[in-house]
Scaffold this motif. Structure first.
Motif, short mmCIF file in Angstrom:
data_model
loop_
_atom_site.label_atom_id
_atom_site.label_comp_id
_atom_site.label_asym_id
_atom_site.label_seq_id
_atom_site.Cartn_x
_atom_site.Cartn_y
_atom_site.Cartn_z
N VAL A 104 -8.23 9.74 27.01
CA VAL A 104 -9.74 9.98 27.95
C VAL A 104 -10.34 8.81 27.77
O VAL A 104 -10.65 8.01 27.00
N TYR A 105 -11.56 8.79 28.51
CA TYR A 105 -12.67 7.53 28.92
C TYR A 105 -13.44 8.58 29.40
O TYR A 105 -13.50 9.68 29.89
N THR A 106 -14.58 7.21 30.30
CA THR A 106 -16.27 8.69 29.58
C THR A 106 -16.48 7.52 31.01
O THR A 106 -16.13 6.21 30.95
N ASP A 107 -17.82 8.05 30.67
CA ASP A 107 -18.74 6.82 31.80
C ASP A 107 -19.21 6.18 31.16
O ASP A 107 -20.06 6.33 30.01
N GLN A 108 -20.15 4.98 31.76
CA GLN A 108 -20.95 4.26 30.86
C GLN A 108 -22.30 3.95 31.62
O GLN A 108 -22.39 3.63 33.22
N THR A 144 -30.79 -3.07 31.78
CA THR A 144 -30.00 -1.50 32.25
C THR A 144 -29.75 -1.03 33.87
O THR A 144 -31.33 -1.18 34.14
N GLN A 145 -28.48 -0.54 34.67
CA GLN A 145 -28.42 -0.81 36.12
C GLN A 145 -28.78 0.53 35.69
O GLN A 145 -28.56 2.03 34.64
N THR A 146 -29.47 1.21 37.00
CA THR A 146 -29.43 3.28 37.24
C THR A 146 -28.11 3.37 37.75
O THR A 146 -28.72 4.59 37.24
N ARG A 147 -27.26 2.34 38.07
CA ARG A 147 -26.15 3.00 38.66
C ARG A 147 -25.30 4.04 37.31
O ARG A 147 -25.17 2.59 36.75
N THR A 148 -24.73 4.19 36.86
CA THR A 148 -23.29 4.24 35.97
C THR A 148 -22.69 3.66 36.08
O THR A 148 -21.84 3.68 37.78
N ARG A 149 -21.33 3.74 36.12
CA ARG A 149 -19.60 3.32 36.12
C ARG A 149 -19.13 4.06 37.34
O ARG A 149 -18.96 4.24 38.49
N PHE A 150 -19.27 5.28 36.97
CA PHE A 150 -18.39 6.71 37.85
C PHE A 150 -19.66 6.78 39.35
O PHE A 150 -18.79 7.36 40.24
N LYS A 151 -20.60 6.63 38.76
CA LYS A 151 -21.28 6.50 40.49
C LYS A 151 -21.21 4.86 40.93
O LYS A 151 -20.87 5.65 42.40
#
Length: 261
Positions: free
Chosen positions: A115-119, A127-134
């Motif tokens: 299992v992996y999650t967004d970061q 901190t960037q606005t977009r997450t990894r999944f975005k």
């Protein structure tokens, strides 16, 4: 007799003693306390061992000769007592609720083995606005050589059933980079990935991070080595159209990078 932990959290580190403390504290904030923390110091020269031991933190600390991050992670896997393996790089962080959310996912999805999650992504502490999944939508399989682009899965966001690595093997110690992608490829051939569409950690990039691929010569040489390993492993299996396409793109990308060396 001491009860075995459910989860073994493995942190490889090399000359990251200040950042390492932040990573450990982000683990200590997790509930329930059904984990052990294994620190593998890969030959640091900045006094990591003395500093960490002076803090009297509830960790198992191991020191080894420098052999690279794959060797350090594999060392931690051999020492692990948990049924599940979680990996956290020394310069990354977990948010509160990371482990409980992942373990809840495992309980609800018995067929999933990793299992992996967004970061959230931090560049030089911003901190960037977009997450990894975005930027990169999550997937349940990673059969193709996707190392040339940012990926939805990053090692510090993963928890794996230990029996999976017992089956497919650990991190490839011949690779200095792309070793995580090579492992995801092997796991994808036999197991399914699950993902949580919520950022539960911070991937922290700094100007001196290996992840930045500032060493383009290494990127080219290790990229070619990775492709050779990939092709050799798949030589007796029919490649999908996606895999063929990504192989061509990867080779072209490496060639283009090499032109500017």
């Amino acid at each position: 007799m001491e009860e075995s932990p459910l989860i073994s959290v493995i942190i490889p580190t090399y000359n990251r003693k200040d950042l390492l403390v932040d990573a450990i504290r982000s683990i200590m904030a997790q509930k329930p306390k059904n984990y052990e923390v294994i620190i593998v110091d890969d030959g640091s020269t900045d006094g990591t061992e003395e500093y960490i031991k002076s803090l009297n933190l509830p960790v198992r600390f191991f020191e080894k000769n420098n052999g690279g991050v794959s060797a350090a992670r594999n060392f931690g896997v051999k020492e692990a007592r948990g049924e599940y393996l979680a990996f956290l790089d020394a310069d990354d962080l977990w948010m509160e609720g990371f482990l409980s959310s992942v373990m809840d996912y495992f309980e609800l999805h018995s067929g999933v083995s990793i299992v992996y999650t967004d970061q959230r992504i931090s560049v030089n502490y911003v901190t960037q606005t977009r997450t990894r999944f975005k930027k990169n939508p999550p997937k349940h399989k990673f059969p193709a050589p996707f190392f040339i682009d940012n990926s939805p899965i990053q090692i510090s966001s993963t928890v794996i059933k230990k029996k999976v690595l017992d089956d497919v093997g650990g991190f490839n110690e011949t690779l200095k980079i792309h070793e995580d992608v090579e492992l995801w490829n092997r796991i994808s051939e036999k197991y399914e990935f699950g993902y949580i569409e919520k950022p539960l950690g911070y991937y922290r990039l700094r100007s001196d991070n290996i992840s930045g691929y500032t060493n383009k010569t290494q990127f080219v040489s290790e990229g070619r080595k990775y492709l050779e390993i990939y092709i050799e492993r798949r030589k007796n299996r029919l490649l999908t159209n996606e895999e063929r396409s990504v192989l061509v793109i990867a080779e072209e990308f490496i060639n283009n990078v090499e032109k500017y060396l």
